[in-house]
Design an enzyme around this catalytic site. Structure first.
Site, PDB file in Angstrom:
ATOM      1  N   GLY A 150      67.836 122.633  51.824  1.00  0.00           N
ATOM      2  CA  GLY A 150      67.749 122.610  53.278  1.00  0.00           C
ATOM      3  C   GLY A 150      68.762 123.108  54.054  1.00  0.00           C
ATOM      4  O   GLY A 150      68.811 123.712  55.017  1.00  0.00           O
ATOM      5  N   ARG A 176      62.344 110.714  57.219  1.00  0.00           N
ATOM      6  CA  ARG A 176      63.823 110.224  57.332  1.00  0.00           C
ATOM      7  C   ARG A 176      64.138 110.170  58.745  1.00  0.00           C
ATOM      8  O   ARG A 176      63.321 110.632  59.852  1.00  0.00           O
ATOM      9  CB  ARG A 176      64.615 111.338  56.799  1.00  0.00           C
ATOM     10  CG  ARG A 176      64.276 111.115  55.036  1.00  0.00           C
ATOM     11  CD  ARG A 176      65.252 112.339  54.456  1.00  0.00           C
ATOM     12  NE  ARG A 176      65.033 112.456  52.903  1.00  0.00           N
ATOM     13  CZ  ARG A 176      65.067 113.745  52.440  1.00  0.00           C
ATOM     14  NH1 ARG A 176      65.222 114.662  53.100  1.00  0.00           N
ATOM     15  NH2 ARG A 176      64.710 113.775  51.169  1.00  0.00           N
ATOM     16  N   ARG A 269      74.124 111.966  51.224  1.00  0.00           N
ATOM     17  CA  ARG A 269      73.397 112.263  52.226  1.00  0.00           C
ATOM     18  C   ARG A 269      72.682 110.937  52.947  1.00  0.00           C
ATOM     19  O   ARG A 269      72.206 111.058  53.899  1.00  0.00           O
ATOM     20  CB  ARG A 269      72.080 113.016  51.651  1.00  0.00           C
ATOM     21  CG  ARG A 269      71.070 113.608  52.739  1.00  0.00           C
ATOM     22  CD  ARG A 269      70.216 114.674  52.206  1.00  0.00           C
ATOM     23  NE  ARG A 269      69.201 114.014  51.240  1.00  0.00           N
ATOM     24  CZ  ARG A 269      68.006 114.734  50.779  1.00  0.00           C
ATOM     25  NH1 ARG A 269      68.186 116.126  50.671  1.00  0.00           N
ATOM     26  NH2 ARG A 269      67.520 114.043  49.822  1.00  0.00           N
ATOM     27  N   ARG A 280      65.034 110.840  41.504  1.00  0.00           N
ATOM     28  CA  ARG A 280      65.286 112.331  41.685  1.00  0.00           C
ATOM     29  C   ARG A 280      66.060 112.760  40.924  1.00  0.00           C
ATOM     30  O   ARG A 280      66.106 113.862  40.424  1.00  0.00           O
ATOM     31  CB  ARG A 280      65.757 112.248  43.359  1.00  0.00           C
ATOM     32  CG  ARG A 280      64.546 112.224  44.212  1.00  0.00           C
ATOM     33  CD  ARG A 280      65.128 111.918  45.671  1.00  0.00           C
ATOM     34  NE  ARG A 280      63.883 111.762  46.682  1.00  0.00           N
ATOM     35  CZ  ARG A 280      63.514 112.690  47.584  1.00  0.00           C
ATOM     36  NH1 ARG A 280      64.140 113.754  47.450  1.00  0.00           N
ATOM     37  NH2 ARG A 280      62.486 112.415  48.178  1.00  0.00           N
ATOM     38  N   ASN A 303      74.798 126.480  43.780  1.00  0.00           N
ATOM     39  CA  ASN A 303      75.123 125.978  44.953  1.00  0.00           C
ATOM     40  C   ASN A 303      76.521 125.121  44.849  1.00  0.00           C
ATOM     41  O   ASN A 303      76.462 123.894  44.709  1.00  0.00           O
ATOM     42  CB  ASN A 303      74.340 125.220  45.839  1.00  0.00           C
ATOM     43  CG  ASN A 303      75.071 124.817  47.115  1.00  0.00           C
ATOM     44  OD1 ASN A 303      75.945 125.627  47.643  1.00  0.00           O
ATOM     45  ND2 ASN A 303      74.188 124.271  47.833  1.00  0.00           N
TER      46      ASN A 303
END
Ligand SMILES: Nc1nc2c(ncn2[C@@H]2O[C@H](COP(=O)(O)OP(=O)(O)O)[C@@H](O)[C@H]2O)c(=O)[nH]1
Ligand SMILES: Nc1ncnc2c1ncn2[C@@H]1O[C@H](COP(=O)(O)OP(=O)(O)O)[C@@H](O)[C@H]1O
Length: 365
Positions: A150, A176, A269, A280, A303
């Site tokens: 994202g 969220r 996050r 997850r 990343n």
């Protein structure tokens, strides 16, 4: 017949009254007339890496307007020339620039520009870069939860707002805090979504972390209707389904530098409960395994440092102007020479440069 546009000229045709500039030309200038507007594209001579600025003359009022300019703009070292492509866009060719940095579009009346002009109530233009090769294919981005998909997509859409559009998925998961219905997801009831899947309204759908997610055909069409290149943020199962569909896309998988870092990011996050984080993380291992399937993903991106990962993403998408990367498609490279002229004939743009004449399709966006 081709329509010549003067490179440095000042229009004096039947459709356009003489254009009087409010100051002496300082360097490179091209004028293009579209409808009631005259677009002056100018860069100053003698300045290395000149930056290009836009002014708009409203023919009705005779007033010069300073438009709001969206998108990363081109940097020219040796000047440029321009030609009208259609009622929406002007093609700008940078001289003496490499193939992948020579073609730019000044969007003056595309759906994106129209929308922004309406929103802001002032004159708007947008830059987009001409891409050679797979420039218009949709982009599928997959990767485990928390890897930064994202974040990367948001950066891309911020830098190239008129080029990319996000395919807004449907999901049965709870929104969220800062997520908006219709922007981040279409939040929906399970029964309704299952019915729509049965009615073939979805390009793909999958059960991910216990919730149903899917890309509706309408979501993808909305992006192409807006004249943009579609970005899909979907899981590996979704990527498999799209691979098997007629949609020809570029498939990119984003990996974390390590599981420890992935866990840190997910926790930092702060959007999932402990139980959801554990689920997850378990799924992440499976997704990383699945992503190794031969022929599924075209590119793997790690990343680690966000900025360098973003630069690599731009290289894959041929958006990095300094790039000499291995992702370049095999296309005969050309440099638009200093001395040339351009004209448009039917769907082709002809670049006249001495003895050689090059032609390029205006739809290379
Ligand atoms: N197959 C499929 N997966 C989706 C879709 N939309 C989102 N996903 C994936 O669902 C997973 C969970 O997404 P989300 O709940 O937003 O969590 P996040 O990835 O941690 O931000 C991610 O892997 C997304 O890529 C979709 O339309 N189809
Ligand atoms: N390269 C990076 N280094 C450190 N933190 C990152 C990096 N990329 C993203 N993040 C952060 O990690 C978290 C998860 O990123 P997000 O984009 O939501 O992941 P995804 O969409 O893949 O689930 C966010 O808080 C984001 O700011």
């Amino acid at each position: 017949m081709g329509e010549e546009v003067p490179e440095f000229g000042f229009c004096n045709t039947e459709n356009c009254p003489p254009v009087v500039l409010d100051s002496e030309p300082q360097g490179y200038e091209t004028l293009t007339i579209i409808g009631d507007k005259v677009y002056l594209v100018c860069g100053s001579e003698g300045i290395p890496n000149m930056s290009i600025n836009i002014k708009v003359l409203d023919k009705q009022t005779g007033k010069w307007l300073e438009p709001v300019v969206f998108g990363a703009k081109p940097v020219a070292s040796e000047g440029f020339s321009s030609i009208i492509l259609d009622s929406e866009r002007v093609l700008i060719l940078l001289r003496e620039s490499s193939t992948d940095n020579s073609i730019w579009f000044l969007e003056v009346d595309t759906p994106f520009v129209k929308q922004k002009r309406k929103q802001l109530g002032i004159e708007v233009v947008a830059w987009s870069k001409g891409l050679i090769g797979y420039g218009s294919k949709p982009i599928v981005i997959s990767g485990p939860s928390g890897v930064g998909k994202g974040t990367l997509i948001a950066k891309l859409m911020k830098e190239f707002p008129s080029t990319f559009g996000f395919s807004v998925s449907h999901t049965t998961r709870v929104p969220r805090d800062k997520e908006m219905n219709g922007v981040h997801y279409h939040f929906t009831e399970r029964n309704k979504m299952e019915k729509d899947i049965q009615d073939a309204k979805f390009l793909e759908s999958a059960l991910v972390h216990g919730n149903l997610y899917g890309t509706s055909i309408e979501a993808v069409e909305a992006v192409s209707d807006a004249g943009k290149r579609c970005i899909l943020d979907i899981d590996v199962q979704g990527a498999r389904s799209v691979r098997a569909s007629p949609l020809e896309a570029i498939f990119i998988f984003v990996c974390p530098p390590s599981f420890e870092e992935l866990e840190l990011r997910l926790r930092a996050r702060g959007t999932e409960t402990e139980e959801q984080i554990q689920k997850r993380l378990r799924n992440a291992r499976e997704e990383l395994e699945q992503a190794k399937t031969a022929g599924l993903f075209d590119h793997m991106l790690v990343n680690d440092k966000l900025e360098s990962c973003y630069q690599n993403l731009k290289k894959i998408l041929l958006l990095d102007e300094n790039d000499k990367s291995p992702y370049q498609p095999s296309m005969k490279s050309f440099i638009v020479p200093f001395s040339h002229s351009i004209s448009k004939v039917d769907q082709k743009v002809l670049i006249h440069c001495g003895t050689n004449e090059l032609s390029a399709s205006p739809s290379t966006k």
